[in-house]
Design a protein around this motif. Structure first.
Motif, short mmCIF file in Angstrom:
data_model
loop_
_atom_site.label_atom_id
_atom_site.label_comp_id
_atom_site.label_asym_id
_atom_site.label_seq_id
_atom_site.Cartn_x
_atom_site.Cartn_y
_atom_site.Cartn_z
N PHE A 38 -15.68 104.28 4.01
CA PHE A 38 -16.94 104.85 4.48
C PHE A 38 -16.67 105.79 5.64
O PHE A 38 -15.67 105.65 6.34
N ALA A 39 -17.54 106.78 5.76
CA ALA A 39 -17.36 107.79 6.81
C ALA A 39 -18.61 107.88 7.67
O ALA A 39 -19.73 107.70 7.19
N VAL A 40 -18.35 108.21 8.92
CA VAL A 40 -19.43 108.37 9.89
C VAL A 40 -19.29 109.74 10.55
O VAL A 40 -18.19 110.29 10.62
N PRO A 41 -20.40 110.30 11.03
CA PRO A 41 -20.31 111.59 11.72
C PRO A 41 -19.48 111.54 13.00
O PRO A 41 -18.84 112.52 13.35
N GLY A 42 -19.45 110.40 13.67
CA GLY A 42 -18.64 110.32 14.88
C GLY A 42 -18.59 108.93 15.47
O GLY A 42 -19.57 108.19 15.43
N ALA A 43 -17.44 108.60 16.01
CA ALA A 43 -17.28 107.33 16.72
C ALA A 43 -18.21 107.30 17.93
O ALA A 43 -18.47 108.34 18.54
N PHE A 44 -18.69 106.13 18.25
CA PHE A 44 -19.53 105.88 19.43
C PHE A 44 -20.91 106.54 19.35
O PHE A 44 -21.63 106.54 20.34
N THR A 45 -21.29 107.11 18.21
CA THR A 45 -22.61 107.71 18.09
C THR A 45 -23.63 106.62 17.72
O THR A 45 -23.25 105.56 17.22
N PRO A 46 -24.92 106.85 17.98
CA PRO A 46 -25.90 105.75 17.90
C PRO A 46 -25.97 104.98 16.58
O PRO A 46 -25.75 103.77 16.57
N THR A 47 -26.29 105.63 15.47
CA THR A 47 -26.42 104.90 14.20
C THR A 47 -25.08 104.32 13.77
O THR A 47 -25.02 103.20 13.26
N CYS A 48 -24.02 105.05 14.00
CA CYS A 48 -22.68 104.60 13.62
C CYS A 48 -22.31 103.31 14.36
O CYS A 48 -21.76 102.38 13.77
N SER A 49 -22.63 103.25 15.64
CA SER A 49 -22.27 102.10 16.47
C SER A 49 -23.25 100.94 16.37
O SER A 49 -22.87 99.79 16.50
N ALA A 50 -24.52 101.26 16.16
CA ALA A 50 -25.54 100.21 16.13
C ALA A 50 -25.67 99.56 14.76
O ALA A 50 -26.07 98.40 14.66
N ALA A 51 -25.34 100.30 13.69
CA ALA A 51 -25.63 99.77 12.36
C ALA A 51 -24.52 99.97 11.33
O ALA A 51 -24.17 99.03 10.62
N HIS A 52 -23.95 101.18 11.23
CA HIS A 52 -23.05 101.46 10.11
C HIS A 52 -21.76 100.63 10.19
O HIS A 52 -21.49 99.82 9.30
N LEU A 53 -20.97 100.82 11.24
CA LEU A 53 -19.74 100.04 11.39
C LEU A 53 -20.02 98.54 11.51
O LEU A 53 -19.38 97.73 10.82
N ARG A 121 -18.10 117.83 11.53
CA ARG A 121 -18.25 116.37 11.38
C ARG A 121 -18.27 116.03 9.90
O ARG A 121 -18.44 116.89 9.04
N SER A 122 -18.15 114.74 9.62
CA SER A 122 -18.27 114.26 8.25
C SER A 122 -19.72 113.92 7.97
O SER A 122 -20.44 113.44 8.85
N GLN A 123 -20.13 114.14 6.74
CA GLN A 123 -21.40 113.58 6.30
C GLN A 123 -21.22 112.06 6.27
O GLN A 123 -20.10 111.55 6.16
N ARG A 124 -22.30 111.33 6.33
CA ARG A 124 -22.25 109.88 6.25
C ARG A 124 -22.21 109.49 4.77
O ARG A 124 -23.03 109.93 3.98
N TYR A 125 -21.21 108.68 4.40
CA TYR A 125 -21.09 108.24 3.01
C TYR A 125 -20.33 106.93 2.94
O TYR A 125 -19.72 106.48 3.92
N ALA A 126 -20.35 106.33 1.77
CA ALA A 126 -19.52 105.17 1.46
C ALA A 126 -19.11 105.28 0.01
O ALA A 126 -19.86 105.80 -0.83
N MET A 127 -17.90 104.81 -0.28
CA MET A 127 -17.41 104.85 -1.66
C MET A 127 -16.56 103.63 -1.97
O MET A 127 -15.93 103.05 -1.08
N LEU A 128 -16.59 103.26 -3.24
CA LEU A 128 -15.68 102.27 -3.78
C LEU A 128 -14.55 103.06 -4.42
O LEU A 128 -14.80 103.94 -5.23
N VAL A 129 -13.32 102.74 -4.03
CA VAL A 129 -12.15 103.44 -4.54
C VAL A 129 -11.24 102.42 -5.21
O VAL A 129 -10.91 101.39 -4.62
N GLU A 130 -10.86 102.70 -6.45
CA GLU A 130 -9.93 101.84 -7.17
C GLU A 130 -8.72 102.67 -7.57
O GLU A 130 -8.86 103.66 -8.28
N ASP A 131 -7.55 102.27 -7.09
CA ASP A 131 -6.29 102.96 -7.39
C ASP A 131 -6.40 104.45 -7.10
O ASP A 131 -5.93 105.29 -7.86
N GLY A 132 -7.06 104.80 -5.99
CA GLY A 132 -7.18 106.18 -5.57
C GLY A 132 -8.28 106.98 -6.24
O GLY A 132 -8.47 108.16 -5.95
N VAL A 133 -9.03 106.34 -7.16
CA VAL A 133 -10.10 107.02 -7.90
C VAL A 133 -11.46 106.53 -7.39
O VAL A 133 -11.68 105.33 -7.25
N VAL A 134 -12.36 107.48 -7.14
CA VAL A 134 -13.70 107.15 -6.67
C VAL A 134 -14.50 106.55 -7.82
O VAL A 134 -14.70 107.19 -8.85
#
Length: 157
Positions: A38-53, A121-134
């Motif tokens: 999963f990716a976040v727009p930035g470390a220590f940012t509000p939504t990323c720190s309060a909920a995503h991570l 920055r990165s867009q916010r996303y999450a992915m399941l990856v199996e053997d390098g394939v999304v």
């Protein structure tokens, strides 16, 4: 933009560990593994720190119970910032990966320009990856936090 069924870009990501700086070849890191990235727009940012991570920290054991080998968080920050953020969030079960120059994020087509707020920055996303394939890809709409939550990804397994 990367899609389900695509391989992750063959680039590298950095991680500061107790043993020092590690450069992970993405292809090798995900080879033969079932992982959540999963990716976040930035470390220590509000939504990323309060909920995503924190969501992934709390549910890490449940992901492992469903066969996930590891959970990784990536952001366009340096490895020192990612390590400090992981430590501050008690995220010892999460690989805190740095995409320092944004090359991984750009190769996936998931970058965004935030201007004076923070630049590239990165867009916010999450992915399941199996053997390098999304296998599952959930990209958030701008300023949203719904489809990349840990609970949503856990339910997709």
């Amino acid at each position: 933009m990367i899609q389900q069924g695509h391989k992750l870009p063959a680039l590298s990501l950095s991680q500061l560990t107790a043993d020092g700086m590690v450069t992970h070849d993405v292809a090798s890191l995900f080879a033969g593994k079932k992982a959540i990235l999963f990716a976040v727009p930035g470390a220590f940012t509000p939504t990323c720190s309060a909920a995503h991570l924190p969501g992934y920290v709390v549910l890490a054991d449940q992901f492992k119970a469903k066969g996930i080998d590891f959970i990784a968080c990536v952001a366009i920050n340096d490895a020192f910032v990612m390590k400090a953020w992981g430590d501050a969030q008690n995220a010892s079960e999460i690989m805190m990966l740095a995409d320092g120059d944004g090359s991984f994020t750009k190769a996936m087509g998931l970058e965004m320009e935030t201007g004076a707020f923070g630049g590239l920055r990165s867009q916010r996303y999450a992915m399941l990856v199996e053997d390098g394939v999304v296998k599952v890809l959930n990209v958030e709409a701008p300023k949203a936090f719904e489809v990349s939550k840990a609970e949503v990804m856990l339910a997709a397994l």
